[in-house]
Design an enzyme around this catalytic site. Structure first.
Site, PDB file in Angstrom:
ATOM      1  N   LYS A  73       0.833  -1.217   0.000  1.00 15.15           N
ATOM      2  CA  LYS A  73       0.000   0.000   0.000  1.00 15.15           C
ATOM      3  C   LYS A  73       0.868   1.269   0.000  1.00 15.15           C
ATOM      4  CE  LYS A  73      -2.008  -1.071   3.890  1.00 15.15           C
ATOM      5  NZ  LYS A  73      -1.293  -2.339   4.158  1.00 15.15           N
ATOM      6  N   ARG A  88      -9.306   1.077   9.380  1.00 19.52           N
ATOM      7  CA  ARG A  88      -8.859  -0.288   9.554  1.00 19.52           C
ATOM      8  C   ARG A  88      -9.866  -1.134  10.341  1.00 19.52           C
ATOM      9  NH1 ARG A  88      -3.022   0.412   9.268  1.00 19.52           N
ATOM     10  NH2 ARG A  88      -1.993  -1.588   9.418  1.00 19.52           N
ATOM     11  N   ARG A 118      11.588  -6.098   3.942  1.00 17.05           N
ATOM     12  CA  ARG A 118      11.483  -4.638   3.859  1.00 17.05           C
ATOM     13  C   ARG A 118      12.583  -3.952   4.666  1.00 17.05           C
ATOM     14  NH1 ARG A 118       5.960  -1.889   5.072  1.00 17.05           N
ATOM     15  NH2 ARG A 118       6.053  -3.201   6.926  1.00 17.05           N
ATOM     16  N   ARG A 131      11.915  -2.456  10.299  1.00 12.81           N
ATOM     17  CA  ARG A 131      10.890  -1.995  11.243  1.00 12.81           C
ATOM     18  C   ARG A 131      10.708  -3.018  12.357  1.00 12.81           C
ATOM     19  NH1 ARG A 131       5.736   0.092   7.808  1.00 12.81           N
ATOM     20  NH2 ARG A 131       4.639  -1.170   9.334  1.00 12.81           N
ATOM     21  N   ARG A 161      -0.088  -9.013  13.189  1.00  8.95           N
ATOM     22  CA  ARG A 161      -0.645  -8.018  12.259  1.00  8.95           C
ATOM     23  C   ARG A 161      -1.558  -8.675  11.230  1.00  8.95           C
ATOM     24  NH1 ARG A 161       4.619  -5.516  10.088  1.00  8.95           N
ATOM     25  NH2 ARG A 161       3.308  -4.174   8.816  1.00  8.95           N
TER      26      ARG A 161
END
Ligand code: AP5
Length: 269
Positions: A43, A122, A161, A194, A205
């Protein structure tokens, strides 16, 4: 893809005290887009591409929390300290905290440049709050894009990531690697992983997404706003398959508004 002329988003990241240095130009038909999709589906990457080409600001609630995490403890409200704990564990931050910070930034949702909301809403409660807030001022969403990808690929995207500590540009160790390992192409800042991209937080998550966010797909389908897009392929390919569909939505909405205005004039309203 080089990110150029990015709006500073100071008003979004710092709240009402922040002043944006560059404000997107007022647009004839501002884009008001929501991006849905599991954590790691891409996203943020798509929001950056959409921002560069459509010129609406990329407004991410996750970025607001990460910006707060760089401040000293003394600068944070008790609610924000608590929110950062939820984020580190991979859990959703409570709706009231999230809605308070979005509402404080209501000017960004009214910006004449439009917006690309990433990571908000969300939950059903957040979606209802957003709808009421926008309806109050006659603002409608252009579309809600939901990105779709098999879970195994999502986990691979999250695990690889890396983010620049300075400019926050996002890389992937194999799919979108920087020219120099561990260094940002744009500002040479160090790249870090992260905290919520650790395997235990990723699991939490993904569960939170299935439980609380996935039901919004049906909510927006019923509202006639949903635009499902495959998130397979390169970021550019995904972008290219999204934008023509968004253009159609925008022009259809415009035609409907013109039609309704003409009808009102005819009936003397
Ligand atoms: P947030 O920051 O919103 O995180 P997220 O939704 O989990 O999404 P991510 O940023 O992890 O992923 P993304 O989909 O943007 O993927 P990206 O483009 O980076 O939220 C973080 C936390 O804040 C939440 O867990 C929660 O605690 C809290 N929070 C935030 N908003 C909240 C809310 N409204 N309510 C409650 N709590 C809230 O891409 C991922 C990787 O894949 C990158 O390495 C990228 O380079 C790579 N990649 C992207 N596209 C491709 C591609 N096409 N091919 C190959 N690799 C790709």
């Amino acid at each position: 893809m080089t990110v150029t002329n990015k709006p500073t988003r100071a008003a979004w990241l710092q709240g009402p005290s922040g002043r944006c240095e560059t404000v997107p130009n007022g647009q004839f038909l501002p884009w008001r887009i929501v991006l849905l999709g599991a954590p790691g589906v891409g996203k943020g990457t798509q929001a950056d591409l959409l921002n560069q080409r459509l010129l609406a600001c990329h407004l991410s609630t996750g970025d607001v929390f990460r910006a707060a995490a760089t401040r000293s403890e003394g600068e944070l409200s008790p609610a924000m300290k608590e929110a950062l704990g939820y984020m580190r564990r991979g859990e959703l931050v409570p709706d009231t905290t999230v809605w308070d910070l979005v509402q404080e930034r209501g000017a960004c949702l009214h910006c004449a440049g439009g917006f690309i909301l990433d990571g908000f809403p969300r939950t059903a409660a957040q979606a209802v709050s957003l709808k009421q807030f926008l309806n109050k001022d006659g603002l409608g969403l252009t579309a809600v894009v939901t990105y779709e990808l098999p879970q195994s690929e999502i986990v691979a995207r999250l695990g690889g990531r890396r983010t620049c500590e300075k400019c926050k540009a996002v890389y992937h160790i194999t799919e979108r690697s920087p020219k120099v390992e561990g260094r940002c192409d744009h500002c040479e800042g160090a790249l870090f992983q992260r905290e919520d991209d650790r395997p235990e937080a990723i699991k939490v998550r993904l569960e939170a997404y299935d439980r609380s966010t996935a039901p919004l797909i049906e909510f927006y389908r019923k509202a006639g706003l949903l635009l499902p897009v495959s998130a397979a392929g390169t970021p550019e390919e995904i972008y290219e398959r999204t934008v023509p569909e968004l253009e159609v939505r925008r022009l259809t909405q415009f035609a409907e508004q013109m039609w309704a205005a003409a009808e009102n004039r005819r009936s003397g309203l």
